[in-house]
Design a protein around this motif. Structure first.
Motif, PDB file in Angstrom:
ATOM      1  N   ALA A 349       0.846  -1.013  -0.057  1.00 36.51           N
ATOM      2  CA  ALA A 349      -0.116   0.005  -0.106  1.00 36.51           C
ATOM      3  C   ALA A 349       1.029   1.337  -0.002  1.00 36.51           C
ATOM      4  N   LEU A 350       2.030   1.382   0.483  1.00 40.35           N
ATOM      5  CA  LEU A 350       2.951   2.375   0.850  1.00 40.35           C
ATOM      6  C   LEU A 350       3.591   2.584  -0.550  1.00 40.35           C
ATOM      7  N   ILE A 351       3.794   1.453  -1.495  1.00 39.92           N
ATOM      8  CA  ILE A 351       4.230   1.726  -2.842  1.00 39.92           C
ATOM      9  C   ILE A 351       3.379   2.519  -3.671  1.00 39.92           C
ATOM     10  N   GLY A 352       2.164   2.319  -3.486  1.00 43.26           N
ATOM     11  CA  GLY A 352       1.135   3.106  -4.236  1.00 43.26           C
ATOM     12  C   GLY A 352       1.131   4.743  -3.670  1.00 43.26           C
ATOM     13  N   ALA A 353       1.421   4.823  -2.516  1.00 41.63           N
ATOM     14  CA  ALA A 353       1.662   6.208  -1.826  1.00 41.63           C
ATOM     15  C   ALA A 353       2.952   6.889  -2.344  1.00 41.63           C
ATOM     16  N   LEU A 354       3.856   6.036  -2.567  1.00 38.71           N
ATOM     17  CA  LEU A 354       4.993   6.729  -2.973  1.00 38.71           C
ATOM     18  C   LEU A 354       5.034   7.220  -4.278  1.00 38.71           C
ATOM     19  N   ALA A 355       4.190   6.407  -5.261  1.00 36.15           N
ATOM     20  CA  ALA A 355       4.066   6.655  -6.605  1.00 36.15           C
ATOM     21  C   ALA A 355       3.032   7.973  -6.797  1.00 36.15           C
TER      22      ALA A 355
END
Length: 509
Positions: A349-355
């Motif tokens: 989920a954090l990868i999506g926020a980073l993107a």
């Protein structure tokens, strides 16, 4: 200032990037993000069903207007707080706030029933925060090394790790080997419902559209643990057993004793922290698996006399569970940041926020966005210190929950559980699944089947199936080569045999 740093040219020397990252921490907005994020995470994590993953998912849209550094540090801080927060209801009312807190119930709740709620909460807070600090240090200095080791875990290794996790339950809980494995296989069966990961076809959905995405393990977790425990609590009449004493709930001496308990057991603490950091760095494993492995190793390395006490209210069990639990945060961020591979559902989920905020995890991230990434890493140190502060100062008040009349606890917890189960997929069907799981949990308890086995089966089901299918094909459908494809595979195979052997001997002793 932050926006200017974010747009600096690439290839900033790492020392300069680290210095800039540290400098960013001392801006008012960043400090506020860490303080609020950690507190919000603890609150969300303490609500049954609101896992760290859900916390990140719910907060991500809120952070869109924020500057990238502020937004990401808020999310990372909430992530750490939620991982710790799940242990609070696990200790107080035998209700894990998240899957990673299941193991904490085994000894934490027993200690609460003995009138040691504040002591146990203090141990949990101090062990969690301190382990988080060590894991953050490992992330800062050893991320590339650990990430390389994690890459050695191919499909066969991930399958064997999942099988090892399933064999741990009867070994550490003194449960029947056959009942433990049967319950775990039942969980694996539930995990097969949904789209086949290899063929992308609906499987065992019986025409129900929502089942195409399978049974969500958080919903099953809430049903098996929360509803089952609320029914048992109603039948029992109170949380505290006969040895409980309301006068022991709020003493500072229990907080101090809790800190001493962790410091006086450095080997237990460091072993659990290392396991949490390493297992957390394995793609897809996370706290859910690390807790079981850590608890099993803690019992295995204990003396025979003490090993028999695990699951009855031994503080070493809480240290093993919660140290590994929070250490997985730093571990899971290693492959996430360096390779772009999520180490857990939360980091996915954090990868999506980073993107969303313009950062692309993977090779070159530290060169492209070094200051922000290092600011995130250094924020973990402050966030874990805050976990210790919040946890130790609040344990005296959290502990009073154990003395609240059950006529207030049961309806409140049940309502929060219903909200948590519904919020997973906004589906009323999940409420029926939760209810069915709760009824099934009562039957499991009545006939001495370990509740955690089906939950773990659901959690590792996809890991096991994907690992087996791909590993079987990679090794030419040769089961011997499958089990001996690498030194890691051989080691895990031996651990599985050892775990089953130890349990079999115990059952026939």
């Amino acid at each position: 200032m932050i926006e200017t740093i974010a747009t600096l040219p690439s290839l900033i020397p790492q020392a300069s990037a680290m210095n800039l990252g540290i400098g960013m921490l001392f801006t008012q907005s960043i400090l506020l993000a860490i303080i609020l994020g950690t507190a919000i995470g603890i609150v969300f994590g303490a609500i049954p069903g609101f896992s760290a993953t859900m916390t990140i998912v719910l907060l991500t849209p809120v952070t869109i207007p924020f500057e990238p550094a502020v937004a990401l540090i808020l999310l990372v801080s909430a992530y750490g707080g939620a991982v710790y927060g799940g242990s609070i209801p696990a200790i107080l009312i035998n209700t894990p706030g998240a899957p990673g807190s299941v193991v904490t119930c085994w000894d934490g709740y027993k200690l609460t029933q003995q009138g040691k709620a504040v002591y146990t909460l203090a141990v949990s807070a101090f062990a969690s925060g301190l382990a988080g600090l060590i894991a953050a240090t490992a992330l800062l200095f050893a991320a590339p090394i650990i990430a390389d080791i994690a890459l050695e875990f191919g499909p066969p290794e991930m399958f064997l790790l999942a099988v090892f996790a399933l064999t741990i339950i009867p070994a550490v809980k003194d449960a029947s080997l056959s009942k433990g494995l049967l319950a775990g296989l039942f969980g694996l069966l539930i995990a097969t419902v949904g789209n086949d990961p290899q063929l992308s076809r609906p499987r065992a959905t019986f025409g129900v559209t929502i089942l195409q995405s399978g049974f969500d393990y958080i919903v099953i977790l809430i049903g098996l643990f929360v509803l089952t425990e609320m029914i048992r609590l109603a039948m029992r009449g109170s949380i505290i057993g006969g040895d409980g004493d309301g006068n022991t709930a709020g003493g500072y001496d229990q907080v101090v004793d809790g800190v001493r308990a962790v410091l006086s057991r450095p080997v237990d603490f460091l072993r659990a922290t290392f396991i949490g950091t390493f297992v957390g760095s394995l793609p897809g494993a996370g706290a859910d698996v690390a807790n079981f492995v850590s608890y099993n190793e803690a019992q295995r390395w204990s003396s025979d006399e003490k090993a028999e006490q695990y699951g009855t209210g031994i503080i070493e069990g809480v240290i093993a569970a919660d140290s590994s639990n929070n250490a997985t945060q730093g571990g899971a961020l290693m492959p996430t940041l360096t390779l772009g591979i999520p180490g857990s559902g939360s980091t996915a989920a954090l990868i999506g926020a980073l993107a969303i905020h313009g950062l692309n995890p993977g090779p070159g991230l530290f060169e492209r966005s070094g200051p922000i990434v290092y600011a995130m890493i250094f924020s973990l140190f402050i966030g874990n210190l805050l976990i210790i502060v919040y946890g130790l100062s609040g344990s005296r008040y959290f502990g009073k929950v154990a003395y609240i009349p059950i006529r207030y606890i049961i309806p409140v917890v049940t309502v929060l559980s219903v909200i948590g189960a519904f919020a997973v997929r906004n589906s009323g069907f999940d409420l029926l699944i939760m209810l069915a799981a709760g009824i099934l949990g009562i039957l499991f308890v009545k006939y001495d089947y370990p509740l955690v086995s089906p939950v773990l089966g659901v959690i590792v089901g996809n890991i096991a199936e994907t690992g087996f299918t791909r590993g079987w094909l990679l090794n030419g459908q040769n089961w011997v080569a499958f089990l001996t494809s690498s030194e890691i595979s051989i080691g895990l195979t031996l651990l599985i045999v050892l775990s089953l052997g130890v349990t079999a001997v115990k059952n026939h002793a």
